[in-house]
Each structure stands twice: as structure tokens, then as C-alpha cells.
Design a protein around this motif. Structure first.
Motif, PDB file in Angstrom:
ATOM      1  N   VAL A  83      23.354  15.546  16.925  1.00  0.00           N
ATOM      2  CA  VAL A  83      24.777  15.541  17.247  1.00  0.00           C
ATOM      3  C   VAL A  83      25.471  14.993  16.008  1.00  0.00           C
ATOM      4  O   VAL A  83      25.319  13.813  15.668  1.00  0.00           O
ATOM      5  N   MET A  86      26.392  11.586  24.384  1.00  0.00           N
ATOM      6  CA  MET A  86      25.899  12.940  24.586  1.00  0.00           C
ATOM      7  C   MET A  86      24.398  13.011  24.326  1.00  0.00           C
ATOM      8  O   MET A  86      23.626  13.576  25.120  1.00  0.00           O
ATOM      9  N   THR A  98      21.386  20.289  27.924  1.00  0.00           N
ATOM     10  CA  THR A  98      22.626  20.345  27.138  1.00  0.00           C
ATOM     11  C   THR A  98      23.843  20.224  28.044  1.00  0.00           C
ATOM     12  O   THR A  98      24.842  19.585  27.676  1.00  0.00           O
ATOM     13  N   GLY A 135      24.748  16.723  28.569  1.00  0.00           N
ATOM     14  CA  GLY A 135      25.503  16.172  27.441  1.00  0.00           C
ATOM     15  C   GLY A 135      26.939  16.636  27.422  1.00  0.00           C
ATOM     16  O   GLY A 135      27.858  15.865  27.104  1.00  0.00           O
ATOM     17  N   ILE A 136      27.166  17.888  27.781  1.00  0.00           N
ATOM     18  CA  ILE A 136      28.528  18.426  27.830  1.00  0.00           C
ATOM     19  C   ILE A 136      29.336  17.705  28.904  1.00  0.00           C
ATOM     20  O   ILE A 136      30.505  17.349  28.692  1.00  0.00           O
ATOM     21  N   GLU A 151      28.916  14.687  30.014  1.00  0.00           N
ATOM     22  CA  GLU A 151      29.203  13.324  29.546  1.00  0.00           C
ATOM     23  C   GLU A 151      30.366  13.309  28.561  1.00  0.00           C
ATOM     24  O   GLU A 151      31.274  12.484  28.659  1.00  0.00           O
ATOM     25  N   THR A 152      30.362  14.243  27.619  1.00  0.00           N
ATOM     26  CA  THR A 152      31.435  14.263  26.623  1.00  0.00           C
ATOM     27  C   THR A 152      32.760  14.691  27.236  1.00  0.00           C
ATOM     28  O   THR A 152      33.823  14.214  26.814  1.00  0.00           O
TER      29      THR A 152
END
Length: 429
Positions: free
Chosen positions: A317, A340, A410, A413-414, A416-417
Motif C-alpha cells: 500500500v 488497509m 482486498t 481493506g477497501i 476499512e479505508t
């Protein structure tokens, strides 16, 4: 003829077409290079420019090895230079042609096992399938999804993206999350992540993820359709766009799309050779594909809170800047990026590397003209990232059986962001 028999005949025909397709890589091999310090990294960079090497992973000294494909013509000088500086190297793929043929076989077998139909986000879909999926989503869910034709690629393919919003982007209190994929054509595993994100947001939103619709979404699954299609039909490892400028070079096509943005253009991490994979182009935004990304960013400047430029491979990242300077909000960038990475690491396979988070120059390599830097410097996107997905030991040839796993981790992570973006946008953090 039965459907199953018809499918088998189709696969046989595909095999015949693919036979010999990878001969351009005859004699090529891929090598890991053990980098212990920045001096050894710089030697590899010099070799890259001198020999026009295809560097698959530049490596992080004392942390991750570099990975380089070497042609038969370059092997003597490549090996002798490394040996003269006592730089260790080893064989990762001794036969690129065989590795690519194995990859094609994996894709065929996967499609045969799923002959009743795999969703495009769990497959390696072609250009037409990607557009058909987005068009269906927009048709069946008009209250939340809108398809936009942003313009044409160099070869005339319409480039489309989806806008996902409960308020048709009218509510300016909502931040925008913009993601794109496959700016580098050979990075096939990136597009399914964007299609899966569409699926989750529109077709399969979990009850505990309803808050994600407090964010508006722009999702561009295929930023470089010409190169992507060419990597399916002609050269599996094609990376660049497919623009043609015979007045510059009569035999080499395209530019590195992720060096073509108007930010420190043509300064570091690029090659002046029009045949190089890091050739930035004759001028910034010479490519219609990069102009489309630019125009999306410009249209929604002030509201785009996160721009995620998705690549593969390496588990990184990354944030700006490619010249090793840092944005004024570097601490916040690292905080969101680390969140992320942690969310994805929590679901990763044991064989996968942990995500590394940090400045793109210091963690990976120097660059100029990147989409990531353009989003932050020119547009003012607070959280602009390059995401490098897993390659495991398969490099660019990730077997399709891994797609669902990569999508799932993934997406975490998306999510979370997106939540952090909303908090920063509303002043909650």
C-alpha cells in the motif's frame, strides 16, 4: 451438439489459437535478485536502463528480493554485472514460455470447471464481458448504479465506469471513493477486485456494511482496454498502452500509463527509450486512457477523498511522492494505509507476504508521472494510493483459483479505508 461438448470444442479451438503465442519469450527466464543495500538497488536500476530489462518487482533492500525477466541476449551482461558486484541471484522461472503455457492451461481448466458460468468478478473476464456486467448492473439497479462512457481508447474501445450512489451524487456531504484497475495491461488480477467491489456494493451488501452507502463510488474496472486485450490475444506480459506514433518509433507501441500523468513528468524512474516498459510518452497525458482518469479526478475534485490506483503484484500500500518527498498529511496517509494493510493481512493466505505500507519511493522505487501522485498533488485528493495486490509465487500469472481469495481480502481493506475516508471527510477524525 450439447452445451458441454460445444464448450469442449471451443476450448480445443482456443488451445490451437494459443499454441505458439508465447514464442516471443523463447529463451527468457526470470530471476530473483537479492538486494542488501541501496547501492545494489542502484546497480540493478542502471542495468534496467542499459539493457531495457523487464523488472517485475524492484525489491526492497534487506526485505524483498527484486524479480527480473532476462532475455537470451541480455543474460551474459546481466549475470556478469551482478557477479562482479557480488550480488546474489537465483532462478525463479527458468522457462517463461512454459510458465505462460501453464497459466493458460490453468485458465482453461478453471473455465471448464465453471462451464455453467463464473461471475466475471471470479474470473479473468475479457473487455466485452466487463462492459456487459456493468451494463447489467446499471440496467437492473438504476436507483443506485449509473454507467458512464468516459471516452474511447486509442484503438477506439469505449472506456466505461460505474457511479454508485443512493443520491445520484447530489449529496455533497458524501465523500467519493474512486478506484481504477489494469492501467498496466498484464496485471489481470486487478480488474476482478473492482468488479467484486461493484457486486458487494450493489448486489450483495451485507447488513453490517450499509454505512458504505454513506460514500459515493466511482469504479473504473479497465483503464487500459487496448493493452489488456492485447495481453490476452498476443503478448501475455504486455504492460503499456497501445498508442502508435511512427514519427517517434515505427516498431514500438504504447507508453507506461502510470508514468504519463502531469506531475514531475519525465524526471525520475522513467526511460527515454520508446520501447521500454517505463517510457512515459512524448508528453504528459499523451494517452486518451490517462486523460480519462484525469477528467474523472477533475470533475469531482474536492469530494474525492480516496483514489485507489490498483496494480499487481507485491503486497504494497503505497503513497506519495515518487521523488521521495512526503505530502503534508503523510501521517494520516500512513494511518489509513496501515489500516488497509492490516485488514487485508488478517485474511491473507499463509503463503502470502504481509503488506508493506509506505512512501512509494522509499518502499518500492522512484517514479514520476504516476496516477497516485497526480491525484494528490494536482487534484488535492487527501488519500491517494497505489495498491499492489498479491502475486504469491506466481508473479503475474496468478491462477484463477486465487481470485476469490484476493477479492475477499482486498474488499476488507477497501471497507476499512471507505469508513476512514468518511470520518476524515466529516471531521470525525
Amino acid at each position: 451438439m450439447g452445451v458441454k461438448l460445444l464448450f469442449v470444442v471451443l476450448i480445443v479451438n482456443i488451445n490451437l489459437v494459443w499454441s505458439g503465442k508465447h514464442d516471443i519469450y523463447e529463451g527468457c527466464s526470470v530471476h530473483g535478485v537479492v538486494l542488501n543495500n541501496d547501492e545494489e538497488l542502484n546497480i540493478l536500476k542502471e542495468l534496467e536502463l542499459k539493457l531495457n530489462l523487464d523488472v517485475w518487482q524492484r525489491g526492497l533492500p534487506a526485505v524483498r528480493d527484486a524479480v527480473v525477466m532476462v532475455t537470451p541476449e541480455n543474460k551474459p551482461e546481466f549475470f556478469s554485472t551482478l557477479e562482479s558486484h557480488s550480488i546474489q541471484y537465483y532462478v525463479q522461472l527458468d522457462d517463461v514460455v512454459q510458465a505462460l503455457e501453464n497459466h493458460e492451461a490453468d485458465v482453461i481448466n478453471y473455465k471448464m470447471r465453471r462451464s455453467n458460468g463464473a461471475m466475471p468478478f471470479n474470473d479473468y473476464p475479457r473487455y466485452a464481458e466487463i462492459n456487459a456486467y456493468m451494463e447489467r448492473i446499471a440496467r437492473e439497479y438504476p436507483d443506485i448504479a449509473t454507467i458512464v462512457t468516459a471516452g474511447d481508447s486509442f484503438e477506439g474501445r469505449p472506456i466505461k465506469y460505474l457511479k454508485i450512489s443512493t443520491t445520484n451524487f447530489a449529496d455533497t456531504t458524501k465523500p467519493i471513493y474512486f478506484m481504477d484497475a489494469a492501467l498496466h495491461a498484464r496485471e489481470w488480477v486487478t480488474t476482478p477486485v473492482t468488479l467484486y467491489s461493484i457486486h458487494k456494493l450493489v448486489e450483495d451488501l451485507a447488513s453490517d456494511e450499509r454505512d458504505l452507502l454513506d460514500v459515493d463510488w466511482i469504479i473504473l474496472p479497465l483503464a487500459n482496454p487496448d493493452g489488456y486485450e492485447y495481453s490476452h490475444t498476443n503478448e501475455r506480459l504486455w504492460r503499456r498502452t497501445r498508442s502508435y506514433r511512427p514519427e517517434i518509433n515505427a516498431t514500438c507501441y504504447g507508453v507506461d500509463g502510470n508514468r504519463n500523468f502531469d506531475v514531475n513528468f519525465n524526471t525520475v524512474g522513467v526511460s527515454p527509450d520508446p520501447c521500454s516498459n517505463t517510457y512515459p510518452g512524448p508528453y504528459a497525458f499523451s494517452e486518451p486512457e490517462t486523460r480519462i482518469i484525469r477528467d474523472i479526478l477533475l470533475e469531482h475534485s474536492g469530494r474525492i477523498q480516496i483514489y485507489m490506483n490498483i496494480h499487481s503484484y507485491g503486497n504494497y500500500v503505497l503513497y506519495g511522492y515518487g521523488n521521495a518527498t512526503l505530502p503534508s498529511n503523510a501521517m494520516e496517509l500512513h494511518y489509513v494505509g496501515a489500516a488497509m494493510g492490516a485488514a487485508m493481512d488478517a485474511l491473507k493466505l499463509s503463503k502470502a507476504d504481509y503488506y508493506k505500507v509506505g512512501n512509494s519511493n522509499l518502499v518500492l522505487y522512484q517514479s514520476s508521472g504516476s496516477a497516485q501522485d497526480y491525484g494528490q498533488v494536482r487534484i488535492g485528493v487527501p488519500f491517494s494510493y497505489t495498491l499492489e495486490l498479491p502475486g504469491y509465487s506466481y508473479l503475474f500469472q496468478v491462477p484463477p483459483d486465487y481470485i476469490e481469495q484476493i477479492n475477499k481480502e482486498t474488499w476488507a481493506g477497501i471497507v476499512e479505508t471507505a469508513r476512514l475516508a468518511k470520518l476524515f471527510y466529516t471531521g470525525g477524525l
